[in-house]
Write a protein that holds these residues in place. Sequence first.
Motif, PDB file in Angstrom:
ATOM      1  N   ILE A  52       0.922  -1.332  -0.017  1.00 11.57           N
ATOM      2  CA  ILE A  52      -0.037   0.000   0.122  1.00 11.57           C
ATOM      3  C   ILE A  52       0.898   1.113  -0.037  1.00 11.57           C
ATOM      4  N   LYS A  60      -3.718   6.013   2.576  1.00 18.95           N
ATOM      5  CA  LYS A  60      -2.960   4.779   2.900  1.00 18.95           C
ATOM      6  C   LYS A  60      -3.485   4.050   4.297  1.00 18.95           C
ATOM      7  N   VAL A 324       3.505  -0.811   4.022  1.00 21.61           N
ATOM      8  CA  VAL A 324       2.734   0.551   3.863  1.00 21.61           C
ATOM      9  C   VAL A 324       3.888   1.642   3.603  1.00 21.61           C
ATOM     10  N   HIS A 345      -1.746   4.732  -4.076  1.00 19.00           N
ATOM     11  CA  HIS A 345      -2.600   5.650  -4.003  1.00 19.00           C
ATOM     12  C   HIS A 345      -1.794   6.934  -4.805  1.00 19.00           C
TER      13      HIS A 345
END
Length: 512
Positions: A52, A60, A324, A345
């Motif tokens: 992510i 996120k 992440v 993203h």
Amino acid sequence: MSKTETFFKHITEGNTSKGDYITLGSAMLDGKTIKNAYVNVPLKTMNRHGLIAGATGTGKTKTLQVLAENLSEKGVPVLLMDIKGDLSGLAQPSPGHPKIDERHEKIGLSFDAKAFPVEVMSLSEQDGVRLRATISEFGPVLISRILGVTETQAGIISVIFKYCDDNKLPLLDLKDFKKILQYATGEGKKEFEEAYGRISSSSTGAILRKLVEIEQQGGDLFFGEKSFETEDLLRVDDNGRGYINIIRLTDIQDKPKLFSTFMLSLLAEIYSTFPEQGDSGRPELIMFIDEAHLIFNEASKALLNQIESIVKLIRSKGVGLYFVTQNPTDVPEAVLSQLGLKVQHALRAFTAKDRKAIKLTAQNYPDTEYYDTAEVLTSLGIGEALVSALNEKGKPTPLAATMMRAPMSRMDVLTDGELSSLLADSKLVRKYNEEVDRESAYEMLNKKIDQAEAEEAKEKAKKEKEELKKAESKRKTSSSRRRSTRQNPIVKVLSSPTVIRSVLGILTKMLK
């Protein structure tokens, strides 16, 4: 068929799953959300790891929250690394908001506010279930890699562990390890040399300095008992929902060595204790590592190799790892190539370096006729992401710009009162937060040194007593000799030469 209809068919057919799955949101085309064009991730492939990524403020953390909630609902336990301290709200339902309703209307999903079963954990002095591990559980190889020692120093660490095993000395915490290193070149130097060969004091000194570095970052709190049992990460509540285990790491950003140490020990322990599972249809545990660059930026080459190996192997245990981070380039290529689910993203192109990174990122996604991937990456809004997953056959699903669903739980932290109430009801707090300091290498070696010193003092006193006794005996013998050679005055006169000559003279005359 229109472009929209063709796109809808392309997405829905590509995201069809026969088994259980998680719906992340609905696909977007030309900036508009296509209702009911659901982007699904099969539960079966979620142990294939994931990423992510995205710039700060792009959503996120909320994506992580959505994944954790839906996994919990499917009965899959989750472990979250909460670096920013904004995930504890999972334990409380969302208060709702008109914008959330509007978002879900566009997606075609109903919104239900829910709380989830949560355990709050801690590596430091923060409130929560205390996570600890013993030095012995790490073993010499892992300890050497964490410390980043030389080959010679790694050999010494192996000898230290062998000595402790041979002499039944438990290595539990840092003071045990430091004590045995000091003992090896101090009071126990002769013993070590006889059994294992000479150990250099300069090498043990270098190892000690590296231990101090971990100790200063809070390692003295992490190493010790009671050691955390990884099966406690796999609990489900009475409703069959998996527990979401949140590790509070808000004070860990300036302690990267401790964070890396914990992560590597946890992954190694999970890999060694979890049974082989393969592709069973659902994961056993999903771990989310927020701010993943903290692991990779501070890791030595040996540590990176260990992480890469575990990432490749741990999938067969039914464990999925999700990193992440802000940019995919924060994750080494050897790890990035193992990640099945990618939720990207928006990225920002402020510099030439940013633009280059965006082009590289776009190349990590499947080609599609519906998007210019590099352009979409810079135009995504908050709560929107490019998603590519693996279907049940292990093939990438169609790349989809996705309007992500909102979390069902609170998008904020727990209050102090809520946190205290949560911890008061926790079975794991009662199990792990009692401090244990049983007799181990530190105490045993101190006792051994004290006994050796007592024996040495006793032997010294015995020798002094024997020497004193010998000296006294020698003095008495010498005195006796002096007395025996000291003559009576009469004997002395009678035995003098003058008297003897006189007596002989008289006897001579008498004989004549």
